[in-house]
Motif scaffolding. Sequence first.
Motif, PDB file in Angstrom:
ATOM      1  N   ALA A 109       0.816  -1.219   0.000  1.00  9.68           N
ATOM      2  CA  ALA A 109       0.000   0.000   0.000  1.00  9.68           C
ATOM      3  C   ALA A 109       0.849   1.268   0.000  1.00  9.68           C
ATOM      4  O   ALA A 109       0.495   2.265  -0.637  1.00  9.68           O
ATOM      5  CB  ALA A 109      -0.938  -0.009   1.205  1.00  9.68           C
ATOM      6  N   VAL A 110       1.987   1.235   0.679  1.00 10.72           N
ATOM      7  CA  VAL A 110       2.832   2.428   0.791  1.00 10.72           C
ATOM      8  C   VAL A 110       3.300   2.941  -0.575  1.00 10.72           C
ATOM      9  O   VAL A 110       3.477   4.135  -0.769  1.00 10.72           O
ATOM     10  CB  VAL A 110       4.030   2.159   1.737  1.00 10.72           C
ATOM     11  N   TRP A 111       3.450   2.042  -1.541  1.00 13.59           N
ATOM     12  CA  TRP A 111       3.920   2.445  -2.867  1.00 13.59           C
ATOM     13  C   TRP A 111       2.896   3.316  -3.601  1.00 13.59           C
ATOM     14  O   TRP A 111       3.245   4.048  -4.516  1.00 13.59           O
ATOM     15  CB  TRP A 111       4.234   1.206  -3.718  1.00 13.59           C
ATOM     16  N   PHE A 112       1.627   3.237  -3.199  1.00 13.65           N
ATOM     17  CA  PHE A 112       0.574   3.945  -3.919  1.00 13.65           C
ATOM     18  C   PHE A 112       0.115   5.203  -3.205  1.00 13.65           C
ATOM     19  O   PHE A 112      -0.893   5.796  -3.573  1.00 13.65           O
ATOM     20  CB  PHE A 112      -0.586   2.984  -4.193  1.00 13.65           C
ATOM     21  N   GLU A 113       0.878   5.628  -2.210  1.00  9.42           N
ATOM     22  CA  GLU A 113       0.609   6.916  -1.572  1.00  9.42           C
ATOM     23  C   GLU A 113       1.010   8.025  -2.543  1.00  9.42           C
ATOM     24  O   GLU A 113       1.906   7.847  -3.373  1.00  9.42           O
ATOM     25  CB  GLU A 113       1.397   7.020  -0.266  1.00  9.42           C
ATOM     26  N   PRO A 114       0.366   9.191  -2.458  1.00  6.78           N
ATOM     27  CA  PRO A 114       0.640  10.269  -3.425  1.00  6.78           C
ATOM     28  C   PRO A 114       2.120  10.621  -3.587  1.00  6.78           C
ATOM     29  O   PRO A 114       2.565  10.897  -4.705  1.00  6.78           O
ATOM     30  CB  PRO A 114      -0.157  11.449  -2.861  1.00  6.78           C
ATOM     31  N   ALA A 115       2.888  10.559  -2.530  1.00 11.04           N
ATOM     32  CA  ALA A 115       4.306  10.923  -2.614  1.00 11.04           C
ATOM     33  C   ALA A 115       5.112   9.949  -3.474  1.00 11.04           C
ATOM     34  O   ALA A 115       6.210  10.286  -3.931  1.00 11.04           O
ATOM     35  CB  ALA A 115       4.911  10.991  -1.214  1.00 11.04           C
ATOM     36  N   ASN A 116       4.577   8.765  -3.719  1.00  7.16           N
ATOM     37  CA  ASN A 116       5.334   7.737  -4.436  1.00  7.16           C
ATOM     38  C   ASN A 116       4.847   7.489  -5.860  1.00  7.16           C
ATOM     39  O   ASN A 116       5.277   6.539  -6.506  1.00  7.16           O
ATOM     40  CB  ASN A 116       5.280   6.424  -3.643  1.00  7.16           C
TER      41      ASN A 116
END
Length: 197
Positions: A109-116
């Motif tokens: 999920a962390v990969w699809f945060e706006p910053a990434n």
Amino acid sequence: MTGDWLAGGRVELAGERILDAVRTLVIDLGAGTVGMAQVAEAAGCSRATLYRYFANRQALYVAFAGREAAQLLARVWRDRPLDGPDRAELLLDGMTATLAEVRRTPHLAVWFEPANVGIVARLSDSSEVIDELVAVFVARLRPELSAAAAHRLGGWAIRVMISLLTLPLPSDDEERALLRDFLLPFLSESGLAVPPS
């Protein structure tokens, strides 16, 4: 660092150990901030050893994405039937289950945060492993397609799924409707024609 890091039969496991370190670090630090020195330290190896396996951070991320995609597809699709009278619903269930699995898995999920978003865009264009996995999956669904057409359709399917992960719709029902109307027709055997390459 440990001088015997690769001793005792660990050579085969070294790449996996490094990728496991990436998984832990992206949860703790975020995908865009993990550096090679941090990965080496977390994996318990020297930077020189890390660079023997992965030439740079992009290569490391591509390997990580490929491994995680293979594991994700195995988890979601392994026991899921793809044939039968309700084939379209089975495919839709699988696609929505794939989205849900990514969203509830912290190291994915962390990969699809706006910053990434930029990192994900680069990975989606450079991971041959993911391309091949999806092309094989599409070829299984649409055996009449040429390998090139299955590859193109798989690439488009990946982009649809990534767009839903990075810019989710307000509800699961809306996502399911979008998948039903705009992706499913291409993936189903009775669906729209895919032009030959």
